[in-house]
Design an enzyme around this catalytic site. Sequence first.
Site, PDB file in Angstrom:
ATOM      1  CD  GLU A 187      -1.988  -6.336   4.860  1.00 20.99           C
ATOM      2  OE1 GLU A 187      -1.562  -6.703   3.734  1.00 20.99           O
ATOM      3  OE2 GLU A 187      -2.115  -5.147   5.200  1.00 20.99           O
ATOM      4  CG  HIS A 207      -4.082  -3.644   2.457  1.00 20.14           C
ATOM      5  ND1 HIS A 207      -3.136  -3.200   3.352  1.00 20.14           N
ATOM      6  CD2 HIS A 207      -4.648  -2.537   1.937  1.00 20.14           C
ATOM      7  CE1 HIS A 207      -3.141  -1.875   3.376  1.00 20.14           C
ATOM      8  NE2 HIS A 207      -4.046  -1.449   2.526  1.00 20.14           N
ATOM      9  CB  CYS A 228      -1.000  -0.034   1.158  1.00 15.17           C
ATOM     10  SG  CYS A 228      -2.356   1.148   0.952  1.00 15.17           S
TER      11      CYS A 228
END
Lengths: 252, 196
Positions: free
Chosen positions: B180, B178, B76
């Site tokens: 994650e 993202h 990001c």
Amino acid sequence: MLAKRIIPCLDVKDGRVVKGINFLGLKDVGDAVELGRRYALEGADELVYLDISATLEGRKTFAELVSRVAEAVNIPFTVGGGIRSLDDASRLLDAGADKITLNSAAIARPELIGEIAAKYGRQFVVVAIDAKSGPDGRWQATTHGGNKPSDKELFSWAREAEERGAGEILFTSMDHDGTRNGYPCEVYAALSDSLGIPVIASGGAGSVADIAAVLTEGKADAALAASIFHYGQYTVAEVKRQLAETGIPVRL
Amino acid sequence: MIAIIDYDMGNLRSLENALDRLGAAYTVTADPDTIRRADKVILPGVGHAGLAMDNLVERGLPDVIRSLRQPVLGICVGMQVLCRDSEEAPGKPCLGVFDAHVRRFSPAPGCKVPHMGWNDIRNLEGKLFKDLPSGSYLYFVHSYYAGLCPDTVATTLYAGEMFSAALRYENFYGTQFHPEKSGSVGERILQNFLAL
């Protein structure tokens, strides 16, 4: 293409999910972490956990739960219920929440939106608005689960929330919530057109067609649903498959 | 050991939790020696690109990061500061690893800013996307984007703009999304990075 999001909502009291859930073979249907994982595996795009505990002890349990959800769930999740201060928001962020929702506390003190957004970014702040239409057609924001009228009008309050730093608006029509008769799509469309941030529709879905309508005619970016999933009518995967069949972009 | 660079740019819990789920060992650090010694380095980041650069400079990290030879993943804003410069940080050079300029989305009818939610990625190149089909959905939250450039290794379309969903230059990788927070697809990308 950006997908429309389907977001199951789980009401949590004293650390446990309180509404009935339809997962077969799940021994403990009240386990909020396990349910979140199951929804994520089924294809939920995000999750919302709402704390409806009324006690201090319940609130503490909720913060612990948020940490466990963050460890277990690999999609974004939002938490709400009883967030009254920057400290409350910070605690939930530290526990691993991706976003928080503000409702009554933002109406009582609108500056709170900006205080939290300034510290953690606007993507962290969802402002939830529960509104009712009056006899004059005006949509009035309410607090305390629709029981207390406020001095805010839906459209102007949503715009104010955006200006103050809200990243999304979660609008529930208290006239439709729980009826399972569908959403007021024309109100959603007008709201979505008047804002530069995403609108999440909530409350009223009785069928996949209702969800499809609010995501197309209603121009909502996402739909939050509870009972349609909890009472075993549909799984998240079924809802998304049916939406995809009608040509709505969803993540399958 | 993976070094997650800690430069006060947002919460690292999501990333730590994702690495825990994959069973990967990591340390959260701003110490140049620890970063240099790590097998892999992750530069996360949520927030303002200008502030991110300031925080890196304050900790003496820009040259440390540029000189790394092990695989580095910017996520990001971490990816954006690896670019040449950003409209979010006018007049301030970024790390300049990727030859991309970072611009703000112009609000278009029906396209809200920030770009938030799940979008599909296409034109996938390289090991980061091993075993992933074109059209996979990833989770994005951002108002600024890196344009297309020779380092682009994945693209996404939003608000009428085709932009870089991922970048790669030599040992440096960057994702605008993202991983994650992107379900099993995101986990696969993190695993691919860990396997480099």
